[in-house]
Design a protein around this motif. Structure first.
Motif, short mmCIF file in Angstrom:
data_model
loop_
_atom_site.label_atom_id
_atom_site.label_comp_id
_atom_site.label_asym_id
_atom_site.label_seq_id
_atom_site.Cartn_x
_atom_site.Cartn_y
_atom_site.Cartn_z
N ARG A 27 11.83 -12.18 -2.78
CA ARG A 27 12.39 -11.60 -1.56
C ARG A 27 12.97 -10.21 -1.79
NH1 ARG A 27 15.49 -14.43 1.43
NH2 ARG A 27 16.90 -12.76 2.04
N ASP A 28 13.50 -9.97 -3.01
CA ASP A 28 14.16 -8.69 -3.29
C ASP A 28 13.17 -7.55 -3.55
OD1 ASP A 28 16.65 -9.81 -2.97
OD2 ASP A 28 16.89 -10.29 -5.09
N LEU A 29 11.87 -7.85 -3.55
CA LEU A 29 10.89 -6.77 -3.67
C LEU A 29 10.93 -5.87 -2.44
CD1 LEU A 29 7.77 -8.61 -5.14
CD2 LEU A 29 9.37 -7.12 -6.35
N ILE A 30 11.35 -6.43 -1.31
CA ILE A 30 11.48 -5.64 -0.09
C ILE A 30 12.94 -5.24 0.05
CG2 ILE A 30 11.20 -5.60 2.42
CD1 ILE A 30 8.97 -7.64 2.07
N LYS A 31 13.21 -4.00 -0.20
CA LYS A 31 14.58 -3.50 -0.26
C LYS A 31 14.95 -2.77 1.03
CE LYS A 31 14.20 -2.97 -5.25
NZ LYS A 31 14.82 -4.28 -5.50
N THR A 32 16.20 -2.91 1.44
CA THR A 32 16.71 -2.17 2.60
C THR A 32 17.11 -0.77 2.16
OG1 THR A 32 17.56 -4.21 3.61
CG2 THR A 32 18.48 -2.11 4.39
N VAL A 33 16.65 0.22 2.92
CA VAL A 33 17.03 1.61 2.65
C VAL A 33 17.99 2.02 3.77
CG1 VAL A 33 16.22 3.98 2.33
CG2 VAL A 33 14.79 2.05 1.60
N SER A 61 0.82 -1.22 0.00
CA SER A 61 0.00 0.00 0.00
C SER A 61 0.85 1.26 0.00
CB SER A 61 -0.95 0.01 1.21
OG SER A 61 -0.23 0.15 2.42
N ASN A 62 2.14 1.10 0.31
CA ASN A 62 3.07 2.24 0.31
C ASN A 62 4.22 1.98 -0.66
OD1 ASN A 62 2.29 4.19 2.73
ND2 ASN A 62 1.93 2.09 3.41
N LYS A 63 3.88 1.41 -1.80
CA LYS A 63 4.88 1.04 -2.80
C LYS A 63 5.80 2.22 -3.15
CE LYS A 63 5.24 -0.50 -7.61
NZ LYS A 63 4.47 -0.87 -8.82
N GLY A 64 7.11 1.94 -3.11
CA GLY A 64 8.09 2.96 -3.49
C GLY A 64 8.43 3.95 -2.40
N ILE A 65 7.78 3.83 -1.24
CA ILE A 65 8.01 4.77 -0.13
C ILE A 65 8.92 4.11 0.91
CG2 ILE A 65 6.95 6.11 1.73
CD1 ILE A 65 4.43 6.22 0.02
N ALA A 66 9.99 4.80 1.30
CA ALA A 66 10.88 4.29 2.34
C ALA A 66 10.18 4.41 3.70
CB ALA A 66 12.19 5.05 2.34
N LEU A 67 9.99 3.29 4.37
CA LEU A 67 9.30 3.25 5.66
C LEU A 67 10.31 3.00 6.77
CD1 LEU A 67 6.30 1.04 4.51
CD2 LEU A 67 6.31 3.52 4.79
N SER A 68 10.30 3.85 7.76
CA SER A 68 11.24 3.70 8.87
C SER A 68 10.84 2.53 9.76
CB SER A 68 11.30 4.98 9.70
OG SER A 68 10.08 5.18 10.40
N ARG A 69 11.80 2.01 10.49
CA ARG A 69 11.50 0.95 11.43
C ARG A 69 10.51 1.43 12.49
NH1 ARG A 69 16.70 0.33 9.74
NH2 ARG A 69 17.44 -1.79 9.28
N TYR A 83 12.94 0.21 5.25
CA TYR A 83 12.69 -0.67 4.13
C TYR A 83 11.65 -0.05 3.19
CZ TYR A 83 14.76 -4.04 7.39
OH TYR A 83 15.59 -4.66 8.28
N LYS A 84 11.61 -0.57 1.95
CA LYS A 84 10.55 -0.19 1.03
C LYS A 84 10.25 -1.34 0.09
CE LYS A 84 13.38 2.09 -2.55
NZ LYS A 84 13.57 3.34 -3.32
#
Length: 219
Positions: free
Chosen positions: A203-209, A161-169, A214-215
């Motif tokens: 697995r690589d759809l979830i990327k570490t920022v 739902s937040n595709k492309g947005i970097a989400l903080s821990r 993550y995003k």
């Protein structure tokens, strides 16, 4: 799916916003009736959550103005329990009521019920052969169901739902585990590791920022 949350209390708006964003909705906010009307005119809104007791223009007056602009579904938030107040709201075109104090999960359930009734709710997400059945809380890859824990599923749908947005821990902790959770960021990292393992070739759809969190990002 766009939802407008109208309440003069920021905390209430934030709580509702977090829970609804976790379900994949895009949220717009307004702190009074005048601002709500402005946002409604500027954006495509599918449902409105509207408080009654607000400065400048109360919920009933706001609803009267909104009804001049269309028939978008409205859920009223109210601390009032009197039957006559509710009847007045229904006469003006309210679709449902939620009485404060309320459970955010109850608000989510009522939103889903109204949007489903109106045929607006999205029930399927698909990327290549990765498919999510939101109604059945079922995730499949190459037509084979993968087993996710409840937290893994919530993380995955929130990322989408937040595709492309970097989400903080921190934001992930607040939304997925709740504001009153006393764990630390390692909880997030552990569940992300589990989710990636469950997603296998995706697995690589979830990327570490780096230095953020993550995003979720597709090609």
């Amino acid at each position: 799916m766009n939802i407008l949350v109208v309440d003069d209390e920021m905390l209430i708006r934030n709580v509702i916003k977090d829970y609804l964003e976790n379900e994949g909705y895009e949220i717009f906010e307004a702190e009074n009736g005048l601002e709500a009307i402005r946002v409604f005119k500027e954006e495509k809104i599918d449902l409105i959550i509207l408080d009654i007791m607000m400065p400048k223009m109360d919920g009933y007056e706001t609803l009267k103005e909104l009804r001049k602009l269309g028939e978008t579904p409205v859920i009223m938030l109210t601390a009032m329990k009197e039957e006559l107040d509710k009847l007045h709201g229904f006469d003006l075109g309210v679709d449902d009521y939620v009485t404060k104090p309320f459970s955010p999960k109850e608000v989510v359930a009522r939103v889903k019920a109204i949007l489903k009734r109106d045929g607006k709710i999205k029930e399927i997400y698909q990327y290549k052969d990765l498919m999510i059945d939101y109604k059945g809380r079922k995730v499949t890859i190459d037509e084979k169901e993968i087993e996710l824990t409840p937290k893994e599923y919530e993380l995955l749908t929130y990322f989408i739902s937040n595709k492309g947005i970097a989400l903080s821990r921190e934001s992930l902790l607040n939304v997925i585990w709740g504001y009153d959770f006393y764990g630390d960021y390692r909880t997030v990292d552990t569940h992300i590791k589990m989710l990636r393992r469950s997603l296998g070739k995706y697995r690589d759809l979830i990327k570490t920022v780096r230095a953020v969190g993550y995003k979720y990002e597709t090609e």
